[in-house]
Design an enzyme around this catalytic site. Structure first.
Site, PDB file in Angstrom:
ATOM      1  N   ALA A 237       0.836  -1.214   0.000  1.00  0.00           N
ATOM      2  CA  ALA A 237       0.000   0.000   0.000  1.00  0.00           C
ATOM      3  C   ALA A 237       0.865   1.256   0.000  1.00  0.00           C
ATOM      4  O   ALA A 237       0.440   2.297  -0.492  1.00  0.00           O
ATOM      5  CB  ALA A 237      -0.918   0.005   1.228  1.00  0.00           C
ATOM      6  N   GLU A 240       4.242   1.542  -4.045  1.00  0.00           N
ATOM      7  CA  GLU A 240       3.879   1.854  -5.428  1.00  0.00           C
ATOM      8  C   GLU A 240       3.107   3.171  -5.492  1.00  0.00           C
ATOM      9  O   GLU A 240       3.314   3.997  -6.386  1.00  0.00           O
ATOM     10  CB  GLU A 240       3.032   0.694  -5.975  1.00  0.00           C
ATOM     11  CG  GLU A 240       2.941   0.625  -7.462  1.00  0.00           C
ATOM     12  CD  GLU A 240       4.296   0.714  -8.167  1.00  0.00           C
ATOM     13  OE1 GLU A 240       5.313   0.299  -7.593  1.00  0.00           O
ATOM     14  OE2 GLU A 240       4.315   1.235  -9.287  1.00  0.00           O
ATOM     15  N   SER A 242       3.155   5.831  -3.334  1.00  0.00           N
ATOM     16  CA  SER A 242       3.889   7.086  -3.119  1.00  0.00           C
ATOM     17  C   SER A 242       4.891   7.339  -4.245  1.00  0.00           C
ATOM     18  O   SER A 242       5.151   8.486  -4.604  1.00  0.00           O
ATOM     19  CB  SER A 242       4.544   7.167  -1.729  1.00  0.00           C
ATOM     20  OG  SER A 242       4.966   5.936  -1.276  1.00  0.00           O
ATOM     21  N   CYS A 352      -6.940   6.284   3.568  1.00  0.00           N
ATOM     22  CA  CYS A 352      -5.531   5.883   3.601  1.00  0.00           C
ATOM     23  C   CYS A 352      -4.832   6.224   4.919  1.00  0.00           C
ATOM     24  O   CYS A 352      -4.749   7.393   5.314  1.00  0.00           O
ATOM     25  CB  CYS A 352      -4.785   6.568   2.451  1.00  0.00           C
ATOM     26  SG  CYS A 352      -3.034   6.178   2.469  1.00  0.00           S
ATOM     27  N   GLU A 361       6.501  12.929   2.045  1.00  0.00           N
ATOM     28  CA  GLU A 361       7.549  12.493   1.101  1.00  0.00           C
ATOM     29  C   GLU A 361       7.429  13.229  -0.237  1.00  0.00           C
ATOM     30  O   GLU A 361       8.414  13.771  -0.743  1.00  0.00           O
ATOM     31  CB  GLU A 361       7.405  10.996   0.798  1.00  0.00           C
ATOM     32  CG  GLU A 361       7.916  10.081   1.866  1.00  0.00           C
ATOM     33  CD  GLU A 361       7.754   8.617   1.441  1.00  0.00           C
ATOM     34  OE1 GLU A 361       7.967   8.297   0.262  1.00  0.00           O
ATOM     35  OE2 GLU A 361       7.390   7.795   2.291  1.00  0.00           O
TER      36      GLU A 361
HETATM   37  C1  HEM Z   1       0.113   8.815  -2.719  1.00  0.00           C
HETATM   38  C2  HEM Z   1       0.234   7.757  -2.020  1.00  0.00           C
HETATM   39  C3  HEM Z   1      -0.933   6.912  -1.587  1.00  0.00           C
HETATM   40  C4  HEM Z   1      -2.169   6.763  -2.165  1.00  0.00           C
HETATM   41  C5  HEM Z   1      -2.711   7.427  -3.428  1.00  0.00           C
HETATM   42  C6  HEM Z   1      -2.892   5.825  -1.337  1.00  0.00           C
HETATM   43  C7  HEM Z   1      -4.191   5.431  -1.579  1.00  0.00           C
HETATM   44  C8  HEM Z   1      -4.944   4.651  -0.719  1.00  0.00           C
HETATM   45  C9  HEM Z   1      -6.328   4.331  -0.915  1.00  0.00           C
HETATM   46  C10 HEM Z   1      -7.181   4.782  -2.106  1.00  0.00           C
HETATM   47  C11 HEM Z   1      -6.725   3.546   0.113  1.00  0.00           C
HETATM   48  C12 HEM Z   1      -8.125   2.985   0.384  1.00  0.00           C
HETATM   49  C13 HEM Z   1      -8.466   1.778  -0.430  1.00  0.00           C
HETATM   50  C14 HEM Z   1      -9.923   1.465  -0.300  1.00  0.00           C
HETATM   51  O1  HEM Z   1     -10.739   2.296   0.168  1.00  0.00           O
HETATM   52  O2  HEM Z   1     -10.301   0.347  -0.696  1.00  0.00           O
HETATM   53  C15 HEM Z   1      -5.575   3.365   0.978  1.00  0.00           C
HETATM   54  C16 HEM Z   1      -5.568   2.620   2.123  1.00  0.00           C
HETATM   55  C17 HEM Z   1      -4.427   2.363   2.841  1.00  0.00           C
HETATM   56  N1  HEM Z   1      -3.188   2.926   2.659  1.00  0.00           N
HETATM   57 FE1  HEM Z   1      -2.674   4.254   1.255  1.00  0.00          FE
HETATM   58  N2  HEM Z   1      -2.097   5.416  -0.307  1.00  0.00           N
HETATM   59  C18 HEM Z   1      -0.889   6.064  -0.415  1.00  0.00           C
HETATM   60  C19 HEM Z   1       0.196   5.939   0.417  1.00  0.00           C
HETATM   61  C20 HEM Z   1       0.264   5.109   1.504  1.00  0.00           C
HETATM   62  C21 HEM Z   1       1.414   4.936   2.361  1.00  0.00           C
HETATM   63  C22 HEM Z   1       2.734   5.697   2.215  1.00  0.00           C
HETATM   64  C23 HEM Z   1       1.083   3.975   3.286  1.00  0.00           C
HETATM   65  C24 HEM Z   1       1.865   3.369   4.415  1.00  0.00           C
HETATM   66  C25 HEM Z   1       2.939   3.734   4.904  1.00  0.00           C
HETATM   67  C26 HEM Z   1      -0.290   3.576   3.019  1.00  0.00           C
HETATM   68  C27 HEM Z   1      -0.995   2.646   3.750  1.00  0.00           C
HETATM   69  C28 HEM Z   1      -2.326   2.373   3.593  1.00  0.00           C
HETATM   70  C29 HEM Z   1      -3.048   1.430   4.418  1.00  0.00           C
HETATM   71  C30 HEM Z   1      -2.487   0.614   5.569  1.00  0.00           C
HETATM   72  C31 HEM Z   1      -4.362   1.417   3.950  1.00  0.00           C
HETATM   73  C32 HEM Z   1      -5.541   0.599   4.499  1.00  0.00           C
HETATM   74  C33 HEM Z   1      -6.370   1.448   5.423  1.00  0.00           C
HETATM   75  C34 HEM Z   1      -7.597   0.756   5.929  1.00  0.00           C
HETATM   76  O3  HEM Z   1      -8.105  -0.166   5.286  1.00  0.00           O
HETATM   77  O4  HEM Z   1      -8.054   1.143   7.016  1.00  0.00           O
HETATM   78  N3  HEM Z   1      -0.744   4.282   1.942  1.00  0.00           N
HETATM   79  N4  HEM Z   1      -4.502   4.060   0.445  1.00  0.00           N
END
Ligand code: HEM
Length: 410
Positions: A237, A240, A242, A352, A361
């Site tokens: 998550a 890719e 970030s 997220c 970052e």
């Molecule tokens: C630009 C960068 C990022 C984007 C566009 C992004 C996008 C997303 C999106 C759209 C979701 C929700 C998916 C859903 O609703 O089905 C999500 C969940 C999540 N993201 Fe990101 N993400 C980013 C960066 C990161 C980073 C840097 C981390 C960790 C260090 C991270 C960790 C997570 C985690 C753990 C979830 C699950 C949250 C949950 O289900 O409660 N993400 N992200």
């Protein structure tokens, strides 16, 4: 009635937005046959936002009602595909080790890493914003600072996360070799993180993984496989996505030189510019949901267990919400407007978890790049996108910097 979704065709990989617009304007709910699974695709903002925020929709794996085949959902601890109460338990445990204070304190480290990478990249006539900046930055922050992987072992993380990220698309849309590569990478990563968790338990270090293990030992129990699953989730998550925010964001700036000049003159606009990048060319294009109870969306009835695809990237260009939606305008979010927030980080309980780290970052990396390369230009016009549908990003982003400015503290 058509049951394909034209925007998923490889012909649109370089620019899916006109194909999204055709569907969005034609219908609020588009039927799609994914193998033997009939689903509905949503592309308008109102329905996408409503589904993401609604407790009527979730994943349904624990309840055994999901129509989707998603091997990632079977990994213990991978809470992105869980519903409450399991989701709430994991999310609050991981949040404890991932507070805004912890993330804000990482700023000096990100600045140092970015400056070192730019020292090397700018010494050459031409460099790749992804391979020379975004990828090593993500490997240092997610691989190093978050997961505590030693530098010499980090290159393998990139191979694994790429294979797993490309394999995140619905299985019905993937070629068999991508599914096989995803399985091989996931098994290798699982084995690696099992050893790492055991090591960090014996010898805690200054990384988030050690903090997570400590959270476990302070009370609520996370099992070993759950900790390993959380490592895998954070890797996939966090990397890719970030990387692609930096790549897609820099490309949007290079293709809109007036906006690039404006951001260089007004670095205070960076937070708003990041939101516009996440609206305009989103790294995570869509997600899936399952009806957890009978419900109605856009006048259509859904029965418990029905699957939908929520295309945030299409919703982010909906003219009903965004004036002139195909224009890249870094001042669009200068005054926050809750009614127009983009869906780039999703909404609701799965919003997220890494958003503050991703923003930190990308803001520092893009800001330093613009400052230190005042005449940045594209070194190639024909750019190729990754073959993934969910993850939107470039293979390479070659640029030239005709003049260079030294790092601030040189
Ligand atoms: C630009 C960068 C990022 C984007 C566009 C992004 C996008 C997303 C999106 C759209 C979701 C929700 C998916 C859903 O609703 O089905 C999500 C969940 C999540 N993201 Fe990101 N993400 C980013 C960066 C990161 C980073 C840097 C981390 C960790 C260090 C991270 C960790 C997570 C985690 C753990 C979830 C699950 C949250 C949950 O289900 O409660 N993400 N992200």
């Amino acid at each position: 009635m058509t049951t394909t979704f034209p925007a998923f065709d490889t012909a649109h990989r370089h620019d899916p937005y006109p194909a999204f617009a055709l569907v969005r304007e034609a219908t609020p709910a588009h039927p799609l046959q994914l193998g033997d699974v009939p689903v509905t695709v949503f592309t308008r903002y109102a329905e996408c936002a409503a589904i993401l925020a609604s407790p009527d929709w979730g994943h349904g794996y624990q309840a055994g009602i999901s129509p989707f085949r998603d091997t990632g959902a079977l990994i213990p601890g991978s809470f992105v595909r869980m519903d409450p109460p399991d989701h709430s338990r994991f999310r609050s445990l991981v949040n404890k080790a991932f507070t805004p204070r912890v993330v804000a304190a990482l700023a000096p480290m990100v600045e140092r890493v970015v400056d070192d990478l730019l020292d090397t990249a700018l010494a050459r006539d031409e460099f790749d914003v992804l391979a020379d900046l975004a990828v090593p930055l993500a490997l240092t922050m997610i691989g190093g600072r978050v997961l505590g992987v030693p530098p010499e072992e980090r290159p393998a993380l990139r191979d694994w996360e790429l294979a797993i990220a490309w394999g995140t698309d619905p299985d019905e849309l993937l070629p068999p070799d991508v599914i096989t590569a995803r399985g091989t990478a996931a098994r290798a990563a699982f084995g690696y993180f099992s050893r790492l968790v055991a090591q960090r338990r014996a010898e805690p270090a200054d990384d988030l993984l050690s903090a997570l293990i400590a959270v476990e030992e302070a009370g609520d129990r996370l099992t070993e496989p759950e900790l390993v699953g959380i490592c895998l989730l954070l890797l996939v998550a966090g990397m890719e996505t970030s990387i692609n925010l930096v790549g897609n964001g820099v490309l949007a700036l290079l293709r809109h030189p007036d906006q690039l000049v404006l951001l260089r003159e007004r670095p205070d606009l960076m937070p708003a510019a990041l939101d516009e990048m996440l609206r305009y060319d989103l790294p995570t294009q869509f997600t899936i949901r399952v009806a957890l109870r009978d419900t109605v969306v856009a006048g259509q009835r859904f029965t418990r267990g029905d699957g939908v695809v929520v295309v945030m990237a299409a919703a982010n260009r909906d003219a009903a919400v965004y004036p002139d939606p195909d224009r890249f305008d870094i001042t669009r979010y200068a005054v926050p407007d809750p009614a127009r927030r983009h869906l780039g980080f999703s909404l609701g309980i799965h919003y997220c978890l890494g958003a503050p780290l991703a923003r930190l970052e990308a803001g520092i990396a893009i800001g330093a790049l613009l400052r230190r390369a005042p005449n940045l230009e594209l070194a190639e016009e024909n750019l190729e996108h990754l073959p993934s549908l969910i993850h939107r990003g470039l293979r390479r982003l070659p640029v030239r910097a005709r003049t260079r400015t030294p790092r601030a503290n040189a």
